[in-house]
Design a protein around this motif. Structure first.
Motif, PDB file in Angstrom:
ATOM      1  N   ARG A 184     -14.863   3.685   1.038  1.00 41.42           N
ATOM      2  CA  ARG A 184     -14.575   2.644   2.029  1.00 41.42           C
ATOM      3  C   ARG A 184     -15.856   2.162   2.690  1.00 41.42           C
ATOM      4  O   ARG A 184     -16.047   0.951   2.897  1.00 41.42           O
ATOM      5  CB  ARG A 184     -13.594   3.171   3.072  1.00 41.42           C
ATOM      6  CG  ARG A 184     -13.124   2.101   4.052  1.00 41.42           C
ATOM      7  CD  ARG A 184     -11.933   2.571   4.862  1.00 41.42           C
ATOM      8  NE  ARG A 184     -12.258   3.665   5.753  1.00 41.42           N
ATOM      9  CZ  ARG A 184     -11.761   4.889   5.657  1.00 41.42           C
ATOM     10  NH1 ARG A 184     -10.921   5.185   4.686  1.00 41.42           N
ATOM     11  NH2 ARG A 184     -12.103   5.835   6.509  1.00 41.42           N
ATOM     12  N   ARG A 195      -6.104  -0.543   0.441  1.00 42.40           N
ATOM     13  CA  ARG A 195      -5.262   0.649   0.423  1.00 42.40           C
ATOM     14  C   ARG A 195      -4.393   0.625  -0.829  1.00 42.40           C
ATOM     15  O   ARG A 195      -4.153  -0.435  -1.394  1.00 42.40           O
ATOM     16  CB  ARG A 195      -4.366   0.695   1.668  1.00 42.40           C
ATOM     17  CG  ARG A 195      -5.102   0.836   2.987  1.00 42.40           C
ATOM     18  CD  ARG A 195      -4.091   0.866   4.109  1.00 42.40           C
ATOM     19  NE  ARG A 195      -4.729   0.911   5.424  1.00 42.40           N
ATOM     20  CZ  ARG A 195      -4.052   0.803   6.568  1.00 42.40           C
ATOM     21  NH1 ARG A 195      -2.738   0.630   6.546  1.00 42.40           N
ATOM     22  NH2 ARG A 195      -4.683   0.860   7.718  1.00 42.40           N
ATOM     23  N   PRO A 196      -3.881   1.844  -1.206  1.00 39.33           N
ATOM     24  CA  PRO A 196      -4.135   3.158  -0.628  1.00 39.33           C
ATOM     25  C   PRO A 196      -5.432   3.755  -1.139  1.00 39.33           C
ATOM     26  O   PRO A 196      -5.957   3.326  -2.165  1.00 39.33           O
ATOM     27  CB  PRO A 196      -2.941   3.981  -1.129  1.00 39.33           C
ATOM     28  CG  PRO A 196      -2.607   3.365  -2.447  1.00 39.33           C
ATOM     29  CD  PRO A 196      -2.878   1.888  -2.282  1.00 39.33           C
ATOM     30  N   THR A 226     -12.510   8.822  -0.595  1.00 41.17           N
ATOM     31  CA  THR A 226     -12.008   7.620   0.062  1.00 41.17           C
ATOM     32  C   THR A 226     -12.938   7.124   1.157  1.00 41.17           C
ATOM     33  O   THR A 226     -13.255   5.931   1.220  1.00 41.17           O
ATOM     34  CB  THR A 226     -10.608   7.880   0.638  1.00 41.17           C
ATOM     35  OG1 THR A 226      -9.714   8.172  -0.433  1.00 41.17           O
ATOM     36  CG2 THR A 226     -10.103   6.645   1.371  1.00 41.17           C
ATOM     37  N   LYS A 240      -2.495  -0.824  -5.089  1.00 36.45           N
ATOM     38  CA  LYS A 240      -3.793  -0.946  -4.424  1.00 36.45           C
ATOM     39  C   LYS A 240      -4.044  -2.412  -4.095  1.00 36.45           C
ATOM     40  O   LYS A 240      -4.234  -3.249  -4.983  1.00 36.45           O
ATOM     41  CB  LYS A 240      -4.915  -0.392  -5.293  1.00 36.45           C
ATOM     42  CG  LYS A 240      -6.179  -0.085  -4.489  1.00 36.45           C
ATOM     43  CD  LYS A 240      -6.863   1.148  -4.995  1.00 36.45           C
ATOM     44  CE  LYS A 240      -7.895   1.663  -4.003  1.00 36.45           C
ATOM     45  NZ  LYS A 240      -8.578   2.865  -4.493  1.00 36.45           N
ATOM     46  N   SER A 259       0.835  -1.206   0.000  1.00 34.85           N
ATOM     47  CA  SER A 259       0.000   0.000   0.000  1.00 34.85           C
ATOM     48  C   SER A 259       0.867   1.252   0.000  1.00 34.85           C
ATOM     49  O   SER A 259       0.596   2.210  -0.727  1.00 34.85           O
ATOM     50  CB  SER A 259      -0.919  -0.004   1.224  1.00 34.85           C
ATOM     51  OG  SER A 259      -1.726  -1.160   1.252  1.00 34.85           O
TER      52      SER A 259
END
Length: 384
Positions: free
Chosen positions: A250, A239-240, A246, A36, A31
């Motif tokens: 998530r 991640r990232p 984000t 990713k 990450s």
């Protein structure tokens, strides 16, 4: 260059070998390098009890296969999996469900003396230490792994680096990132409207959500009622992050994965679901992906002094060993800042009147809090 299958690195081995810890380190390093990467602890996607013998790997494989398109949808290019496996037949449960992934199974090996020391240092179920040693000795005669990496005497970063080296510089060649509109469409579980109870445990950082949630789950399944438990923090490790989306992305990922895992548990006959959620989780958004869910949100509360003590204990390695615990190993100043933030979270949740129930945890044991949650939620009548 032809089609490149996304690589999956599976870290296996006996209890105490460091599967989750080393796996998380591999995940974190990739990450930081901008790759990713998704991480899954297999234990976290198979908490459905009581179950008949011999179905654990089928459940894990099914749930992992349902989650992977959701990770892909958010741009995952490889996957790190931590979890025990003993035979080639068990491995085939997963490869059959995920034929588009390229598996590398890596068995971590530790000598018996060091394995005992590691196991006992965790402070969890010391009565099982000899079982772990016997398991390790049996694995020395197995042939299901692609490689075996001895990690005795190594630090976690050293072990992670050695694993990647022995696995040919894993992950090696990576597929192009999958466009968001081209992945994840088939991952949504089929709709259904048969009602089932969901008990959602929430609260500020370090208030004890996972510990209490797991105790509630344990109390339910020990009565013979088949129950499922999910800590949503453990099903959204990707991640990232890329941009200002984000947090929203998530939460969407975790909600999709919760629905995917619950679909697997329900297919196994689970009658209820206990969830531990983070303070910023949009609870209703998660529940909307669970057709038939009868939701009870239970908010745990603790005062500033209690939160400070719990944050400090976790920072020093106390409590359950959860992969990626962001508090473990922080210095004193960082822990104090975290404790102040947790106190602000608790105050904000109190002002909002969040949840259907507010359960005070100051000065109470996990067992006392869990019993109060079950009593006040009226959870038992839903299961009769």
């Amino acid at each position: 260059m032809g089609y490149v299958r996304p690589p999956l690195l599976w870290l296996s081995g006996p209890s105490g070998a460091g599967k989750s810890t080393v796996g998380w380190e591999v995940f974190a390093r990739l990450s930081r390098d901008g790759v990713k990467t998704a991480f899954v602890d297999a234990d976290q996607i198979s908490l459905c009890h009581p179950l008949p013998e011999g179905v654990t790997h089928h459940l894990r494989a099914r749930n992992l296969a349902a989650m992977w398109p959701n990770f892909q949808r958010e741009g995952a290019r490889c996957l790190v999996l931590a979890g025990f496996v003993h035979t080639a037949e068990e491995v085939r449960e997963y490869t059959a469900m995920l034929p588009d992934l390229h598996f590398t199974v890596c068995r971590l090996r530790v000598e018996s003396t060091e394995l005992r020391e590691r196991f006992l240092a965790r402070g969890w179920r010391p009565d099982l230490v000899e079982h772990a040693v016997a398991e390790a000795q049996a694995l020395d005669h197995s042939d299901h792994a692609d490689l075996c990496v001895p990690t005795g005497g190594l630090t976690v970063p050293e072990a992670a680096r050695l694993v990647r080296e022995r696995a040919g510089g894993w992950p090696g060649d990576l597929p192009a990132a999958t466009p968001p509109d081209a992945a994840g469409r088939r991952s949504r579980p089929p709709a259904g409207d048969e009602p089932f109870p969901v008990l959602w445990i929430c609260g500020a950082t370090a208030v004890g959500k996972s510990t209490v949630g797991y105790e509630v789950f344990t109390r339910i399944h020990r009565t013979g009622v088949r129950a499922a438990y999910v800590d949503v923090k453990q099903i959204g490790a990707l991640r990232p992050g890329a941009d200002h989306r984000t947090l929203k992305a998530r939460n969407t990922l975790k909600a999709r994965n919760l629905a995917a895992v619950w679909s697997g548990h329900r297919a196994m006959g689970a009658r209820c679901l206990v969830v531990s959620g983070e303070a910023d989780d949009p609870v209703r958004g998660y529940a909307d992906r669970l057709p038939g869910a009868e939701l009870t949100v239970c908010r745990l509360h603790a005062g500033p002094e209690t939160l400070t003590e719990r944050v400090t204990r976790r920072g020093r390695g106390g409590g359950p060993a959860i992969p990626g615990d962001e508090l473990r190993g922080l210095d004193a100043d960082a822990l104090r800042r975290t404790a102040r933030r947790a106190a602000r979270e608790a105050e904000a949740l109190d002002r909002e009147g969040a949840g259907h129930l507010r359960i005070d945890t100051d000065g109470r044991s996990v067992q006392e809090v869990a019993a109060d949650v079950l009593d006040r939620s009226g959870y038992w009548p839903h299961l009769t």
